[in-house]
Design a protein around this motif. Structure first.
Motif, mmCIF file in Angstrom:
data_model
loop_
_atom_site.group_PDB
_atom_site.id
_atom_site.type_symbol
_atom_site.label_atom_id
_atom_site.label_comp_id
_atom_site.label_asym_id
_atom_site.label_seq_id
_atom_site.Cartn_x
_atom_site.Cartn_y
_atom_site.Cartn_z
ATOM 1 N N THR A 1 -2.567 4.629 -5.820
ATOM 2 C CA THR A 1 -3.469 4.356 -4.703
ATOM 3 C C THR A 1 -4.793 3.725 -5.130
ATOM 4 O O THR A 1 -5.301 2.858 -4.411
ATOM 5 N N SER B 1 -4.780 0.046 -4.725
ATOM 6 C CA SER B 1 -4.221 -0.516 -3.500
ATOM 7 C C SER B 1 -5.105 -1.559 -2.821
ATOM 8 O O SER B 1 -4.580 -2.523 -2.272
ATOM 9 N N LEU C 1 2.475 1.668 -3.507
ATOM 10 C CA LEU C 1 1.490 2.127 -4.492
ATOM 11 C C LEU C 1 1.131 3.593 -4.263
ATOM 12 O O LEU C 1 1.002 4.359 -5.222
ATOM 13 N N ARG D 1 0.840 -1.211 0.000
ATOM 14 C CA ARG D 1 0.000 0.000 0.000
ATOM 15 C C ARG D 1 0.872 1.257 0.000
ATOM 16 O O ARG D 1 0.585 2.211 -0.719
#
Length: 144
Positions: free
Chosen positions: A43, A46, A37, A34
């Motif tokens: 995002t 994610s 990303l 996460r």
């Protein structure tokens, strides 16, 4: 390469559950993915990628009784995000349909559903001593 990390897991007898310290790696890898990303402007992907990494790392930990190392790689290849989870061993993961009351066996169907739902793919590659599961997902939300 967006992210690459390797970690050691405990060797244990077949049929014995992994120690909690090894299982905690699933949560740690989810957080790392996460963060990577987010850093690279991906995002929007994610949630799906975190679920895929959870399932693949969890499978690698549970089914890798011989240890010692699991590697997680996240990279962009063309217009796809590619996640690879590799571990030593010869246990080849296979897509199965679990029975309704089964307590396991839903990880790869989830990976398959996410990959297909996003227009991507996944595959398993095995050699004499290494198993790699690769999931490739088309990019979205990337900063141009």
């Amino acid at each position: 390469m967006l992210m690459e990390t390797a970690f050691l897991v405990s060797e244990r007898p077949a049929g014995q559950l992994p120690p909690s310290a090894d299982l905690a790696r699933v949560r740690h890898m989810r957080k790392c993915v996460r963060a990577a990303l987010g850093y690279y402007g991906l995002t929007p992907m994610s949630d799906d990628v975190a679920l895929v990494v959870s399932e693949l790392v969890g499978n690698a930990i549970v089914h890798n009784v011989h240890g010692p190392e699991i590697t997680v790689r996240l990279q962009v290849v063309g217009r796809n995000l590619e996640l690879r989870v590799s571990h030593t061993g010869s246990c080849r993961p296979a897509l199965r349909t679990p029975s309704g009351d089964a307590e396991s066996g839903r990880g790869l169907p989830l990976v398959d559903g996410i990959a297909r739902g996003r227009g991507g793919s996944w595959m398993v590659h095995t050699s004499s001593s290494l198993v790699t599961v690769r999931c490739s997902l088309p990019l979205d939300g990337a900063e141009e």
